[in-house]
Design a protein around this motif. Sequence first.
Motif, mmCIF file in Angstrom:
data_model
loop_
_atom_site.group_PDB
_atom_site.id
_atom_site.type_symbol
_atom_site.label_atom_id
_atom_site.label_comp_id
_atom_site.label_asym_id
_atom_site.label_seq_id
_atom_site.Cartn_x
_atom_site.Cartn_y
_atom_site.Cartn_z
ATOM 1 N N PRO A 53 35.757 40.150 50.251
ATOM 2 C CA PRO A 53 37.038 40.864 50.313
ATOM 3 C C PRO A 53 37.084 41.817 51.500
ATOM 4 C CG PRO A 53 35.614 41.949 48.761
ATOM 5 C CD PRO A 53 34.856 40.755 49.234
ATOM 6 N N VAL A 54 38.241 42.465 51.683
ATOM 7 C CA VAL A 54 38.411 43.423 52.775
ATOM 8 C C VAL A 54 39.124 44.665 52.244
ATOM 9 C CG1 VAL A 54 38.508 41.633 54.545
ATOM 10 C CG2 VAL A 54 40.636 42.425 53.470
ATOM 11 N N ASP A 55 39.069 45.707 53.039
ATOM 12 C CA ASP A 55 39.835 46.918 52.759
ATOM 13 C C ASP A 55 41.153 46.829 53.510
ATOM 14 O OD1 ASP A 55 40.612 49.500 51.997
ATOM 15 O OD2 ASP A 55 39.661 50.392 53.772
ATOM 16 N N VAL A 56 42.255 46.891 52.790
ATOM 17 C CA VAL A 56 43.588 46.802 53.388
ATOM 18 C C VAL A 56 44.035 48.203 53.779
ATOM 19 C CG1 VAL A 56 45.990 46.114 53.071
ATOM 20 C CG2 VAL A 56 44.150 44.763 52.032
ATOM 21 N N ILE A 57 44.071 48.474 55.066
ATOM 22 C CA ILE A 57 44.592 49.754 55.566
ATOM 23 C C ILE A 57 46.076 49.537 55.852
ATOM 24 C CG2 ILE A 57 44.386 51.536 57.324
ATOM 25 C CD1 ILE A 57 41.494 50.674 57.716
ATOM 26 N N GLY A 127 35.413 48.432 40.617
ATOM 27 C CA GLY A 127 35.236 47.157 39.945
ATOM 28 C C GLY A 127 36.003 46.045 40.631
ATOM 29 N N SER A 128 37.022 46.425 41.402
ATOM 30 C CA SER A 128 37.769 45.416 42.146
ATOM 31 C C SER A 128 37.016 45.041 43.415
ATOM 32 C CB SER A 128 39.160 45.938 42.500
ATOM 33 O OG SER A 128 39.073 47.006 43.436
ATOM 34 N N GLU A 129 37.333 43.873 43.962
ATOM 35 C CA GLU A 129 36.704 43.446 45.201
ATOM 36 C C GLU A 129 37.492 43.960 46.407
ATOM 37 O OE1 GLU A 129 33.821 39.961 44.475
ATOM 38 O OE2 GLU A 129 35.825 39.096 44.707
ATOM 39 N N HIS A 130 38.783 43.724 46.420
ATOM 40 C CA HIS A 130 39.613 44.266 47.490
ATOM 41 C C HIS A 130 39.903 45.744 47.224
ATOM 42 C CE1 HIS A 130 40.445 39.944 48.147
ATOM 43 N NE2 HIS A 130 40.647 40.310 49.401
ATOM 44 N N THR A 131 40.085 46.476 48.266
ATOM 45 C CA THR A 131 40.494 47.874 48.177
ATOM 46 C C THR A 131 41.710 48.084 49.073
ATOM 47 O OG1 THR A 131 38.988 48.534 49.966
ATOM 48 C CG2 THR A 131 38.142 48.663 47.715
ATOM 49 N N TYR A 219 46.195 37.344 54.392
ATOM 50 C CA TYR A 219 45.221 37.221 55.475
ATOM 51 C C TYR A 219 44.333 36.010 55.225
ATOM 52 C CZ TYR A 219 41.274 38.929 52.655
ATOM 53 O OH TYR A 219 40.283 39.050 51.713
ATOM 54 N N ASN A 220 43.638 35.563 56.247
ATOM 55 C CA ASN A 220 42.701 34.446 56.145
ATOM 56 C C ASN A 220 41.311 34.991 55.872
ATOM 57 O OD1 ASN A 220 44.620 32.415 56.711
ATOM 58 N ND2 ASN A 220 44.436 32.819 58.910
ATOM 59 N N GLY A 221 40.680 34.453 54.821
ATOM 60 C CA GLY A 221 39.368 34.951 54.438
ATOM 61 C C GLY A 221 38.496 33.874 53.838
ATOM 62 N N SER A 222 37.678 34.289 52.877
ATOM 63 C CA SER A 222 36.656 33.390 52.340
ATOM 64 C C SER A 222 36.552 33.518 50.832
ATOM 65 C CB SER A 222 35.301 33.728 52.958
ATOM 66 O OG SER A 222 34.831 34.971 52.441
ATOM 67 N N LEU A 223 35.710 32.670 50.249
ATOM 68 C CA LEU A 223 35.265 32.877 48.883
ATOM 69 C C LEU A 223 34.444 34.167 48.839
ATOM 70 C CD1 LEU A 223 34.045 29.238 48.055
ATOM 71 C CD2 LEU A 223 36.201 30.293 47.329
ATOM 72 N N THR A 224 34.533 34.895 47.761
ATOM 73 C CA THR A 224 33.791 36.157 47.677
ATOM 74 C C THR A 224 32.414 35.976 47.040
ATOM 75 O OG1 THR A 224 34.778 36.715 45.537
ATOM 76 C CG2 THR A 224 35.936 37.465 47.525
ATOM 77 N N THR A 225 32.041 34.739 46.761
ATOM 78 C CA THR A 225 30.705 34.425 46.242
ATOM 79 C C THR A 225 30.136 33.258 47.051
ATOM 80 O OG1 THR A 225 31.639 32.896 44.609
ATOM 81 C CG2 THR A 225 31.291 35.180 43.913
ATOM 82 N N GLN A 276 34.150 43.481 53.361
ATOM 83 C CA GLN A 276 33.566 42.946 54.584
ATOM 84 C C GLN A 276 34.370 43.390 55.805
ATOM 85 O OE1 GLN A 276 30.599 40.925 54.246
ATOM 86 N NE2 GLN A 276 30.883 41.945 52.259
ATOM 87 N N PRO A 277 33.746 43.389 56.979
ATOM 88 C CA PRO A 277 34.470 43.797 58.198
ATOM 89 C C PRO A 277 35.659 42.883 58.475
ATOM 90 C CG PRO A 277 32.099 43.727 58.589
ATOM 91 C CD PRO A 277 32.329 43.084 57.262
ATOM 92 N N LEU A 278 36.753 43.480 58.886
ATOM 93 C CA LEU A 278 37.953 42.701 59.205
ATOM 94 C C LEU A 278 37.800 41.969 60.532
ATOM 95 C CD1 LEU A 278 40.778 42.114 58.079
ATOM 96 C CD2 LEU A 278 41.627 44.027 59.439
ATOM 97 N N LYS A 279 37.118 42.605 61.473
ATOM 98 C CA LYS A 279 36.865 42.048 62.808
ATOM 99 C C LYS A 279 38.167 41.663 63.495
ATOM 100 C CE LYS A 279 32.054 40.924 61.974
ATOM 101 N NZ LYS A 279 30.959 39.958 62.043
#
Length: 393
Positions: A53-57, A127-131, A219-225, A276-279
């Motif tokens: 997951p990522v942190d949504v700013i 407890g959540s993955e995304h923030t 956004y484009n991302g991945s499986l979190t496991t 994870q880093p947004l990069k």
Amino acid sequence: MDSLGLFIFLMLLYLQWTPAPATEEITWTYTGLVGQPEWSKYFPDCGGTSQSPVDVITTQTKYDTSLIPVTPLGYSQHGNKPFTLYNNGHTVVIEMPEWMGLGGLPWFFTAVQMHLHWGSGGPSHGGSEHTINGLSADAELHVVHYNSELYPNVSIAMTQKDGLAVLGILIVTGEETNPAFNNILNYLQRIRHADQKVSIPAFDVQSLLPKDLGRYYRYNGSLTTPPCYQSVIWTLFHERVQISMAQLLKMETILYSSKAEDPERILLQDNYRATQPLKHRVIFASFSAESGKELSSGEVTAIVIGVMCGCVGLAVIVRFIVKTIRFFKLLHHETVVVNSSTSSWDVLPSNRPATMPRIRETEKAKVKKQDMALNSTCEAEKKEEPLSLQTEP
């Protein structure tokens, strides 16, 4: 070649042709020997540049007018066939029937399963993955779909860049019980240990989603496991879903990541990956922060209640002012009536008789005196008349 050399040669051939253990056979965990920091060693994609997951700013998101509300298809048409609920040692999974899907994306996506992530400390402990803006929720629900328009099954689709679409729903704790989540939580007792499964009554999956499906982050991302394939089109809803504290504690304390036959029981807790880093990626928003002000449903409700209370207060003030004005008008009117009864000549000068001038009184006196003088003269003449007749020759 002596026997020792032959033995060494055969051992080298054996080691060369013995296949390495498949990554699917590696037992990964969130902590421990094969915990999150070690995932990339065994699953190379976990160290990729488009991880979740990522942190949504929110101030760094980009508003995209082309993002339309996502459309759950068949979520409410659960039919009579039961769902399968099972504990895979990492989370609780609910398999979804293939007639359920997702619209509002460039392709049609068929539903596969949904699962949950949670913490261990109760409310306000994460407890959540995304923030969002660095703040985590108490839990998170993921609804997984695969691109059935381009790929024949989920196994192939998950390895492709546009193969999966996952809905992310942030879960927070409130005072009221959420009946929709009881369709899952009430059956956790039957799958306490890893690899246990149970059939549960089918239910309306859409009841688990937030009401507002038009405000989300994409956004484009991945499986979190693991294996962390970078194949997911993520849709993270802005509106949170609320459950009760009792429901959250049930989620955090009932399941085990260990099997029933294992000598040691290990609670299934903190099954969320760190952000994870947004990069190089950009997070798009389906709504404008300026127009929406990014208010939650609770904040909107509070504003509406505040406006209503303000209107009621204003109405009370206006009514008080009107009553005060009427009171003073009535008081003034009563004062005028009292003054008119005690000094009517001052109030009604037109009814007061005019005073006669003093000159007229003087003239009357003169006339009266003249009349008296005349009368006295006449009487004197009458007395003198007989006397004069007697003296006449």
